[in-house]
Design a protein around this motif. Structure first.
Motif, PDB file in Angstrom:
ATOM      1  N   PHE A  21       6.979   5.634  -2.906  1.00  0.00           N
ATOM      2  CA  PHE A  21       6.446   4.275  -2.820  1.00  0.00           C
ATOM      3  C   PHE A  21       5.606   4.083  -1.568  1.00  0.00           C
ATOM      4  N   LEU A  22       5.988   4.737  -0.487  1.00  0.00           N
ATOM      5  CA  LEU A  22       5.186   4.669   0.727  1.00  0.00           C
ATOM      6  C   LEU A  22       3.820   5.308   0.500  1.00  0.00           C
ATOM      7  N   CYS A  24       2.288   5.589  -2.380  1.00  0.00           N
ATOM      8  CA  CYS A  24       1.541   4.688  -3.273  1.00  0.00           C
ATOM      9  C   CYS A  24       0.975   3.498  -2.509  1.00  0.00           C
ATOM     10  N   ALA A  25       1.767   2.955  -1.595  1.00  0.00           N
ATOM     11  CA  ALA A  25       1.300   1.811  -0.813  1.00  0.00           C
ATOM     12  C   ALA A  25       0.124   2.209   0.077  1.00  0.00           C
ATOM     13  N   ILE A  26       0.217   3.374   0.699  1.00  0.00           N
ATOM     14  CA  ILE A  26      -0.879   3.842   1.550  1.00  0.00           C
ATOM     15  C   ILE A  26      -2.131   4.084   0.711  1.00  0.00           C
ATOM     16  N   ALA A  28      -2.913   2.623  -2.160  1.00  0.00           N
ATOM     17  CA  ALA A  28      -3.449   1.327  -2.597  1.00  0.00           C
ATOM     18  C   ALA A  28      -4.182   0.625  -1.460  1.00  0.00           C
ATOM     19  N   LEU A  29      -3.626   0.684  -0.252  1.00  0.00           N
ATOM     20  CA  LEU A  29      -4.281   0.041   0.889  1.00  0.00           C
ATOM     21  C   LEU A  29      -5.597   0.733   1.229  1.00  0.00           C
TER      22      LEU A  29
END
Length: 57
Positions: A21-22, A24-26, A28-29
């Protein structure tokens, strides 16, 4: 000894979704940052093109 490795693998399995998830978040950002930079660049280019067109008229 095997119990130690079983516990280690269990801990790794529990920690892997957090890393996923980390990541994926990076991702997406970074995509959002690139899209906003591209939008700002095209907007600036369009304004520059508009000023150049107005100057010719």
């Amino acid at each position: 000894m095997t119990e130690h490795f079983i516990g280690h693998n269990k801990a790794r399995r529990e920690a892997s979704p957090n890393r996923f998830f980390l990541a994926c978040a990076i991702l997406a950002l970074s995509i959002a940052f690139l899209m906003s930079a591209a939008l700002a660049g095209t907007t600036a280019f369009r304004k520059e093109w508009q000023f150049a067109s107005d100057a010719k008229v």
